[in-house]
Write an enzyme that holds these catalytic residues in place. Structure first.
Site, mmCIF file in Angstrom:
data_model
loop_
_atom_site.group_PDB
_atom_site.id
_atom_site.type_symbol
_atom_site.label_atom_id
_atom_site.label_comp_id
_atom_site.label_asym_id
_atom_site.label_seq_id
_atom_site.Cartn_x
_atom_site.Cartn_y
_atom_site.Cartn_z
ATOM 1 N N TYR A 221 0.200 -0.418 3.144
ATOM 2 C CA TYR A 221 -0.108 0.914 2.627
ATOM 3 C C TYR A 221 1.135 1.645 2.167
ATOM 4 C CZ TYR A 221 -1.891 5.726 2.896
ATOM 5 O OH TYR A 221 -2.259 7.014 2.613
ATOM 6 N N HIS B 249 -5.528 16.160 5.221
ATOM 7 C CA HIS B 249 -4.485 15.302 4.634
ATOM 8 C C HIS B 249 -3.745 16.111 3.568
ATOM 9 C CE1 HIS B 249 -2.622 11.833 2.630
ATOM 10 N NE2 HIS B 249 -3.011 11.079 3.656
ATOM 11 N N GLY B 250 -2.517 15.732 3.279
ATOM 12 C CA GLY B 250 -1.778 16.351 2.176
ATOM 13 C C GLY B 250 -2.475 16.038 0.860
ATOM 14 N N ASP B 251 -2.406 16.973 -0.098
ATOM 15 C CA ASP B 251 -3.168 16.757 -1.339
ATOM 16 C C ASP B 251 -2.518 15.731 -2.280
ATOM 17 O OD1 ASP B 251 -1.051 18.193 -2.320
ATOM 18 O OD2 ASP B 251 -2.230 19.914 -2.993
ATOM 19 N N ASP C 188 18.782 -25.090 -14.343
ATOM 20 C CA ASP C 188 18.671 -24.932 -12.882
ATOM 21 C C ASP C 188 19.237 -26.176 -12.197
ATOM 22 O OD1 ASP C 188 17.858 -24.192 -10.338
ATOM 23 O OD2 ASP C 188 15.746 -24.698 -10.662
#
Ligand code: SPV
Ligand code: MG
Length: 431
Positions: A43, A89-91, A204
């Site tokens: 998250y 909750h925060g916007d 490579d």
């Protein structure tokens, strides 16, 4: 008394969190969810303090009545358990990838008449500074180095993506997607020898020297925080490899993967089309053991990569080598294949896991790209590396633009393929 719930995922409590709690207190009993480590790494960013410490921290906030663990970024379980009258909750989650979580919460609350409260998100100089300090802490070598081992404990499969520059590092660091209502992101960075060489226009074949490869690591560590898995090719001479281990450790790299080849190394995806020689079990075991002896921290991992399937030496040879390399001290086994079908990889994992339940298995599904992470995890894979896809996607885009400009004698026709000038000049955050 009414219940009000909020979920925190912070390691430091600042004005913004206190503001949420102050607001919440007006509605009833305040319950704070501490997002679990497992959910947090998908998250948000990696925690700098443990889950237990976060719980303790939230409990100490004045006005908090109870703290619970929220074990999933979706709120279904906590809502079922607590049935809060309100969620606050925060916007800031009204837009961006987090919006999907908010929409889901809103739907769940509606089902029983709960209410969602968005309070203005606090973002000032102090909050910005705390945010930057946490990022900085995550980027420090002593914190970053151990993170791969920590992730292996936290998640069924660690997802690493190739990076070969600061910019590609930023893409791996910052890309977050919404998928089936949840957010997802990569866990780690893979510094591929193929892509590091390709970016320099070189083959490579261990031609790009270690000093140059260290510069690439530097460019990436400067702008990212996620753990680094370094493609160490063959590891070179054992007498040199021990120095490589020390240098990588010092820089905060979490792991080096070295492959059991010797002489002129070519890319594995050539398979037997080119001449490639496998080191003997004794030779390669000695290199691993020397590397393990040289390392100074317990954090660093030396992962042994087995090329038996690539070189068509058979499953038995691969399994025999895996056991020998673990006995020599390898902290993980990478098994590689260039078959389109994942069958031989799955067979190796199943057979290796019969006798070894713990040594991490790493796979690189470049050819066998139909298999999903979940299926690999079911067969005991712990780390999946997307080894070259950023390079392979950027190249055709650049080539198309170059051709379009050449054909049209101007750049206008290429506009559709391009990001705006404004976007490119503001792409990188400034301090
Ligand atoms: C790399 O990314 O450089 C690797 C993986 O070593 S592979 O190209 O598949 O050999
Ligand atoms: Mg390589």
């Amino acid at each position: 008394m009414k219940k009000i719930y909020t979920c925190f995922c912070t390691d430091v409590v600042h004005e913004g969190h206190l503001n949420i709690i102050r607001n919440a207190q007006e509605y009833g009993r305040v319950i704070v969810g501490a997002l679990s480590d497992k959910a947090l790494i998908r998250y948000n960013r990696f925690p700098t303090v443990s889950q237990e410490e976060r719980v303790k921290l939230y409990r100490s906030i004045e006005g908090v009545d109870e703290v619970v663990i929220q074990d999933d970024m979706l709120y279904d379980d906590v809502i079922a358990l607590i049935k809060p009258d309100y969620i606050i909750h925060g916007d800031n989650w009204q837009s961006g990838p987090e919006k999907t979580i908010r929409d889901h919460v809103e739907k769940l609350l509606k089902e029983y008449g709960g209410e969602l409260i968005d309070v203005p998100y606090t973002y000032n100089e102090d909050v910005k500074k705390i945010d930057l300090q946490l990022r900085e802490k995550l980027a420090m070598p002593e914190y970053r180095r151990k993170r791969l081992r920590q992730l292996l404990e936290m998640t069924p499969i660690v997802k690493a993506m190739e990076a070969h520059s600061g910019l590609t590092g930023l893409i791996v660091e910052k890309t977050v997607v919404e998928n089936e209502g949840r957010l997802d992101q990569f866990d780690a960075l893979w510094i591929s020898s193929l892509c590091d060489s390709t970016a320099k226009g070189k083959p490579d074949i261990e031609l790009v020297d270690f000093t140059s490869r260290l510069r690439t690591i530097d460019d990436i560590t400067e702008v990212t925080t996620k753990p680094i898995i370094f493609d160490g090719d063959t590891g070179g001479l054992t007498e040199h490899f021990v120095y490589t281990v020390r240098s990588l450790e010092k820089m905060g790299v979490s792991a080096v993967i070295i492959e059991d080849k010797k002489g002129l190394k070519k890319n594995s995806l050539f398979g037997t089309e080119v001449e490639q020689t496998q080191a003997t079990i004794e030779e390669f075991s000695a290199k691993i053991a020397a590397g393990k002896k040289a390392q100074l921290t317990d954090d660093f991992m030396i992962i042994a990569r087995i090329e038996s399937l690539i070189l068509e030496k058979g499953m038995e040879d691969a399994l025999k080598r895996a056991d020998a390399f673990v006995a020599a001290g390898a902290d993980g086994i990478m098994i590689h294949s260039r078959k389109k079908d994942p069958g031989e990889i799955i067979e190796f994992c199943d057979k290796f896991r019969e006798n070894n339940k713990t040594t991490p298995i790493v796979v690189v599904p470049s050819s066998f790209n139909t298999v999903k992470e979940e299926e690999l995890a079911e067969h005991g894979v712990n780390i999946v590396i997307y080894a070259n896809q950023l390079t392979r996607s950027a190249f055709p885009a650049m080539q198309q633009t170059a051709k379009t400009i050449l054909k049209n004698h101007r750049a206008k026709e290429a506009d559709d393929y391009l990001m705006s000038i404004k976007d490119i000049i503001t792409l990188i955050d400034e301090i």
